[in-house]
Design a protein around this motif. Sequence first.
Motif, PDB file in Angstrom:
ATOM      1  N   SER A 195       0.834  -1.211   0.000  1.00 33.05           N
ATOM      2  CA  SER A 195       0.000   0.000   0.000  1.00 33.05           C
ATOM      3  C   SER A 195       0.861   1.250   0.000  1.00 33.05           C
ATOM      4  CB  SER A 195      -0.913   0.011   1.237  1.00 33.05           C
ATOM      5  OG  SER A 195      -1.767  -1.114   1.242  1.00 33.05           O
ATOM      6  N   SER A 196       0.356   2.297  -0.659  1.00 36.44           N
ATOM      7  CA  SER A 196       1.023   3.597  -0.678  1.00 36.44           C
ATOM      8  C   SER A 196      -0.035   4.687  -0.572  1.00 36.44           C
ATOM      9  CB  SER A 196       1.858   3.767  -1.955  1.00 36.44           C
ATOM     10  OG  SER A 196       1.037   3.654  -3.111  1.00 36.44           O
ATOM     11  N   THR A 197       0.319   5.770   0.068  1.00 39.59           N
ATOM     12  CA  THR A 197      -0.626   6.869   0.289  1.00 39.59           C
ATOM     13  C   THR A 197      -0.082   8.157  -0.326  1.00 39.59           C
ATOM     14  OG1 THR A 197      -1.374   5.848   2.359  1.00 39.59           O
ATOM     15  CG2 THR A 197      -1.873   8.182   2.048  1.00 39.59           C
ATOM     16  N   PHE A 198      -0.956   8.891  -1.009  1.00 38.48           N
ATOM     17  CA  PHE A 198      -0.540  10.179  -1.601  1.00 38.48           C
ATOM     18  C   PHE A 198      -1.733  11.127  -1.582  1.00 38.48           C
ATOM     19  CE2 PHE A 198      -2.104   7.405  -4.911  1.00 38.48           C
ATOM     20  CZ  PHE A 198      -2.922   8.213  -5.694  1.00 38.48           C
ATOM     21  N   ARG A 199      -1.459  12.395  -1.744  1.00 37.70           N
ATOM     22  CA  ARG A 199      -2.509  13.414  -1.745  1.00 37.70           C
ATOM     23  C   ARG A 199      -2.804  13.849  -3.173  1.00 37.70           C
ATOM     24  NH1 ARG A 199      -4.030  15.089   3.080  1.00 37.70           N
ATOM     25  NH2 ARG A 199      -5.298  16.712   2.091  1.00 37.70           N
ATOM     26  N   SER A 200      -4.091  14.077  -3.414  1.00 33.88           N
ATOM     27  CA  SER A 200      -4.547  14.615  -4.706  1.00 33.88           C
ATOM     28  C   SER A 200      -5.560  15.720  -4.396  1.00 33.88           C
ATOM     29  CB  SER A 200      -5.195  13.512  -5.554  1.00 33.88           C
ATOM     30  OG  SER A 200      -5.692  14.045  -6.773  1.00 33.88           O
ATOM     31  N   ASP A 202      -7.567  17.994  -2.294  1.00 28.35           N
ATOM     32  CA  ASP A 202      -8.011  17.925  -0.904  1.00 28.35           C
ATOM     33  C   ASP A 202      -8.169  16.504  -0.401  1.00 28.35           C
ATOM     34  OD1 ASP A 202      -8.116  20.674  -0.828  1.00 28.35           O
ATOM     35  OD2 ASP A 202     -10.226  20.741  -1.444  1.00 28.35           O
ATOM     36  N   TYR A 203      -7.802  15.555  -1.205  1.00 30.82           N
ATOM     37  CA  TYR A 203      -8.018  14.160  -0.855  1.00 30.82           C
ATOM     38  C   TYR A 203      -6.687  13.442  -0.543  1.00 30.82           C
ATOM     39  CZ  TYR A 203     -12.660  14.933  -2.793  1.00 30.82           C
ATOM     40  OH  TYR A 203     -13.912  15.427  -3.047  1.00 30.82           O
ATOM     41  N   GLN A 204      -6.776  12.526   0.395  1.00 27.56           N
ATOM     42  CA  GLN A 204      -5.656  11.617   0.669  1.00 27.56           C
ATOM     43  C   GLN A 204      -6.049  10.243   0.151  1.00 27.56           C
ATOM     44  OE1 GLN A 204      -3.275  11.733   4.404  1.00 27.56           O
ATOM     45  NE2 GLN A 204      -4.027   9.652   4.717  1.00 27.56           N
ATOM     46  N   ILE A 205      -5.291   9.756  -0.783  1.00 30.90           N
ATOM     47  CA  ILE A 205      -5.637   8.508  -1.472  1.00 30.90           C
ATOM     48  C   ILE A 205      -4.655   7.402  -1.080  1.00 30.90           C
ATOM     49  CG2 ILE A 205      -5.924   7.406  -3.718  1.00 30.90           C
ATOM     50  CD1 ILE A 205      -6.580  10.176  -4.848  1.00 30.90           C
ATOM     51  N   THR A 206      -5.227   6.236  -0.765  1.00 32.06           N
ATOM     52  CA  THR A 206      -4.410   5.053  -0.476  1.00 32.06           C
ATOM     53  C   THR A 206      -4.607   4.043  -1.598  1.00 32.06           C
ATOM     54  OG1 THR A 206      -4.571   5.360   1.925  1.00 32.06           O
ATOM     55  CG2 THR A 206      -3.954   3.169   1.137  1.00 32.06           C
ATOM     56  N   ARG A 207      -3.510   3.660  -2.206  1.00 29.47           N
ATOM     57  CA  ARG A 207      -3.568   2.669  -3.286  1.00 29.47           C
ATOM     58  C   ARG A 207      -2.965   1.358  -2.786  1.00 29.47           C
ATOM     59  NH1 ARG A 207      -0.654   4.342  -8.615  1.00 29.47           N
ATOM     60  NH2 ARG A 207       1.195   4.077  -7.280  1.00 29.47           N
TER      61      ARG A 207
END
Length: 376
Positions: A195-200, A202-207
């Motif tokens: 898993s990896s987390t990044f911001r887009s 106003d959102y924080q996305i976990t892939r």
Amino acid sequence: MSTQITNYQCPNCLGPLHFVGVSGKLECDYCGSSYDVGEIETLYKEKEEKAAEAKIEAEAKEDIACLTDGDSWDTSNFQDWGEEGDYMKAYSCPSCGAELICDKTTAATSCPYCGNPTIVPGQFSKELKPDYIIPFKISKDEAIKALETHYRGKILLPKTFSEENHIKEIKGVYVPFWMFDGKAEGDAFYEATSSSTFRSGDYQITRTEHYDVYRAGSVSFERVPVDASSKMPDNHMDSIEPYNYDEIKTFSTAYLPGYLADKFDVTIDDSIARAEERCEGTLRSALRQSVKSYDTCTFIRGSVNLQRGKVHYAMMPVWMLNTKWQGKDFLFAMNGQTGKLVGDLPISWGKFWGLFAAISVSLSIVGSLIVVFLMM
């Protein structure tokens, strides 16, 4: 089989010799001489040494990769005591059923498992002779000192228990073990994720990425131990492990004087399930440890194929004390090689409730002081 003498005499004064774990030598109480085990064995059993050397050489040539996929373990290497049994004696405990053996110079006055003072002498039965032995390294005095230290600082230990405890009656016992050689082959399927987390914005996305992982391999194992005495509680035996197998010796009765040896009463057949569970567990652990760089890893399915090899009979050193207090048995066991100790202790409920009351009073006083401080 050639005769092997177990009541060794000192070459200097003809006094009896006994094995001392601290020095690792046979020592004479009369003249103070000391000898290496091998040195004395050379004097008394040259033929036996040659047989032992031939056996070691034959075992060293065995290739574990050539083991077959048979349904049974190989016990063809076992021997009986032969004429050596003439120099041994047997004891039987009518209370717990323990069967003990020792050399003729060792006296058994009580059972190390249940503490029963009545031990019935019997005729030694020439059954299986051990292949290996780990000699005692911790002396009796060291074992007693360790037990005394174990008692100290136990504030809930009843005072009468310490005073009435016959701590000096600790006994050295060689506990029987079956040791299994072989090889395990198998494979395993896992589901793994990263898993990896990044911001887009106003959102924080976990892939999360999902993977199918496959592993296959083999593990060779030697001397997987299984306790062969039903009298020794498994939790005690497991707690004082491990033993250092680098110090294992080809069995010799030269290590027995002064100690008892428990006769196995758990058969190989009854030990196989536990041995194979350990072997399979070792392979599965090795395969799992090879799966790296993932955040999660879940085992899905797998298979294990055992190539069953030799089974050996070995003796491990244990210092034991069984003591009775208020009608209950308390068993202490210590690894005779490393000194690791385990044992159950009684609790003085009078001391417990006294301590509980003292703590309650202390907390009550502290609470009162806090209330007074807040009201000021």
